[in-house]
Design a protein around this motif. Sequence first.
Motif, PDB file in Angstrom:
ATOM      1  N   UNK A   1      -4.081  13.760  -7.404  1.00 47.68           N
ATOM      2  CA  UNK A   1      -2.651  13.608  -7.166  1.00 47.68           C
ATOM      3  C   UNK A   1      -2.266  12.152  -6.941  1.00 47.68           C
ATOM      4  N   UNK A   2      -3.204  11.354  -6.431  1.00 50.29           N
ATOM      5  CA  UNK A   2      -2.890   9.944  -6.159  1.00 50.29           C
ATOM      6  C   UNK A   2      -3.164   9.032  -7.349  1.00 50.29           C
ATOM      7  N   UNK A   3      -3.548   9.598  -8.485  1.00 48.10           N
ATOM      8  CA  UNK A   3      -3.787   8.769  -9.671  1.00 48.10           C
ATOM      9  C   UNK A   3      -2.533   8.022 -10.119  1.00 48.10           C
ATOM     10  N   UNK A   4      -1.367   8.526  -9.734  1.00 49.42           N
ATOM     11  CA  UNK A   4      -0.121   7.895 -10.186  1.00 49.42           C
ATOM     12  C   UNK A   4       0.334   6.766  -9.250  1.00 49.42           C
ATOM     13  N   UNK A   5      -0.328   6.595  -8.120  1.00 49.75           N
ATOM     14  CA  UNK A   5       0.101   5.540  -7.182  1.00 49.75           C
ATOM     15  C   UNK A   5       0.189   4.161  -7.823  1.00 49.75           C
ATOM     16  N   UNK A   6      -0.792   3.765  -8.663  1.00 53.26           N
ATOM     17  CA  UNK A   6      -0.713   2.408  -9.235  1.00 53.26           C
ATOM     18  C   UNK A   6       0.472   2.204 -10.179  1.00 53.26           C
ATOM     19  N   UNK A   7       1.168   3.262 -10.528  1.00 53.89           N
ATOM     20  CA  UNK A   7       2.276   3.143 -11.479  1.00 53.89           C
ATOM     21  C   UNK A   7       3.557   2.631 -10.831  1.00 53.89           C
ATOM     22  N   UNK A   8       3.582   2.535  -9.510  1.00 59.42           N
ATOM     23  CA  UNK A   8       4.796   2.077  -8.830  1.00 59.42           C
ATOM     24  C   UNK A   8       4.543   0.797  -8.048  1.00 59.42           C
ATOM     25  N   UNK A   9       5.585  -0.017  -7.939  1.00 56.56           N
ATOM     26  CA  UNK A   9       5.534  -1.167  -7.037  1.00 56.56           C
ATOM     27  C   UNK A   9       6.497  -0.968  -5.868  1.00 56.56           C
ATOM     28  N   UNK A  10       6.998   0.275  -5.742  1.00 57.49           N
ATOM     29  CA  UNK A  10       7.901   0.617  -4.637  1.00 57.49           C
ATOM     30  C   UNK A  10       7.303   1.808  -3.888  1.00 57.49           C
ATOM     31  N   UNK A  11       6.375   1.492  -2.983  1.00 60.61           N
ATOM     32  CA  UNK A  11       5.654   2.538  -2.261  1.00 60.61           C
ATOM     33  C   UNK A  11       5.800   2.334  -0.759  1.00 60.61           C
ATOM     34  N   UNK A  12       5.956   3.432  -0.048  1.00 60.16           N
ATOM     35  CA  UNK A  12       6.057   3.394   1.411  1.00 60.16           C
ATOM     36  C   UNK A  12       4.824   4.068   2.002  1.00 60.16           C
ATOM     37  N   UNK A  13       4.260   3.456   3.044  1.00 63.80           N
ATOM     38  CA  UNK A  13       3.101   4.022   3.736  1.00 63.80           C
ATOM     39  C   UNK A  13       3.501   4.324   5.175  1.00 63.80           C
ATOM     40  N   UNK A  14       3.242   5.536   5.600  1.00 63.27           N
ATOM     41  CA  UNK A  14       3.731   6.047   6.887  1.00 63.27           C
ATOM     42  C   UNK A  14       2.551   6.637   7.640  1.00 63.27           C
ATOM     43  N   UNK A  15       2.262   6.102   8.828  1.00 61.28           N
ATOM     44  CA  UNK A  15       1.151   6.632   9.622  1.00 61.28           C
ATOM     45  C   UNK A  15       1.643   7.656  10.634  1.00 61.28           C
ATOM     46  N   UNK A  16       0.862   8.720  10.793  1.00 63.47           N
ATOM     47  CA  UNK A  16       1.213   9.762  11.748  1.00 63.47           C
ATOM     48  C   UNK A  16       0.076   9.952  12.750  1.00 63.47           C
ATOM     49  N   UNK A  17       0.353  10.726  13.780  1.00 63.68           N
ATOM     50  CA  UNK A  17      -0.634  11.047  14.804  1.00 63.68           C
ATOM     51  C   UNK A  17      -1.473  12.228  14.330  1.00 63.68           C
ATOM     52  N   UNK A  18      -2.760  12.022  14.177  1.00 60.34           N
ATOM     53  CA  UNK A  18      -3.650  13.071  13.685  1.00 60.34           C
ATOM     54  C   UNK A  18      -3.561  14.330  14.542  1.00 60.34           C
ATOM     55  N   UNK A  19      -3.507  14.179  15.852  1.00 58.31           N
ATOM     56  CA  UNK A  19      -3.493  15.343  16.741  1.00 58.31           C
ATOM     57  C   UNK A  19      -2.228  16.178  16.586  1.00 58.31           C
ATOM     58  N   UNK A  20      -1.185  15.575  16.003  1.00 51.08           N
ATOM     59  CA  UNK A  20       0.074  16.288  15.842  1.00 51.08           C
ATOM     60  C   UNK A  20       0.295  16.805  14.421  1.00 51.08           C
ATOM     61  N   UNK A  21      -0.434  16.228  13.435  1.00 50.80           N
ATOM     62  CA  UNK A  21      -0.061  16.544  12.053  1.00 50.80           C
ATOM     63  C   UNK A  21      -1.201  16.798  11.082  1.00 50.80           C
ATOM     64  N   UNK A  22      -2.452  16.779  11.558  1.00 53.79           N
ATOM     65  CA  UNK A  22      -3.537  16.949  10.586  1.00 53.79           C
ATOM     66  C   UNK A  22      -4.656  17.799  11.150  1.00 53.79           C
TER      67      UNK A  22
END
Length: 330
Positions: free
Chosen positions: A259-280
């Motif tokens: 699913x992440x193979x398409x990441x290199x196709x954009x130069x407009x990407x946002x990275x958002x960190x979350x709390x593992x204990x709350x969301x993973x």
Amino acid sequence: ILLPSHKSLFQLQAERLRKLHELVAERFPENKSTTRIPWYIMTSPLNDADTRGYFKEHKYFGLRKEDVFFFEQGTLPCMTPEGKFILENKAKVAFAPDGNGGIYLSMKNTGALDDMAKRGVEHLHVTSVDNALVQVADPAFVGFCLAKKAEVGNKGCPKVSWDEKVGVMARKGGKFSIVEYSELDEAMAKETSEDGRLLFSTGNICNHYFSVPFIRDRAIPALTECYHVAHKKIPYADDTTGETVKPASNNGIKLELFIFDVFPLTDRMAVFECDRDMEFAPVKNAPGETSDSPDTARAMIGSLHRSWLNAAEIEVSGDADAVCEITPLV
């Protein structure tokens, strides 16, 4: 995962979506009658009928039937290392799912993208079903991506240690990418930034944002250059009898997309960190395993929900290790 309520992962996600729908309707009462949050669920050829039947049996867990759209993942023929097609039996070529990155072509081929266009859907929050704590259609994450004018967003959580076996967010050749843990040598994996954090710290948890135009106009046309070769045990037809044989070791290859193979196709990407204990809280291993199992996911849900009650100064009685569960609908 044997919660006290006996709710499945699908039911937990459906109820979180119902609650979000309710909150949106309360916030924008003038649009209450037209507020819709469609849910697109990718199945595989092996579980498509069962999944549809499960939702129908449970009346779509209170969601509108027309707002739950099932679409089937694609498959590709399996091959020998020499590139010849493998027969599963004397009359059938062996096929295998095309990886979670097959979602893009599947959305196109099954009419899911057309349905989005009819509804006016412009933004997608894409998650895996096996995360027991996933925040479906997370307004904070999607809103962050919109504020950044991103085409693609990746929500991740900090690695617990330098050697955790998880892919990380990084740039490769100047392009946004997920770097697999096997691609980082020990020195790189241990490298830290000025604040003491691991330089490659944001672990990938399969939690993404995409704009629909990006998928339609950029991702899908580029997929032919993204296939990966995976060596697998592929059932094959016996040369003499034609009967299906299950191999004891890898005997062939399948092609798959990530699913992440398409990441290199954009130069407009946002990275958002979350709390593992709350969301993973992933469920990937069998019951009884010490990590990523139904037991660990159940314990994480119980710990999180107990912390909510403690924060509200509500006394929680019972054994300290008892599972505390709060419905998403409150």
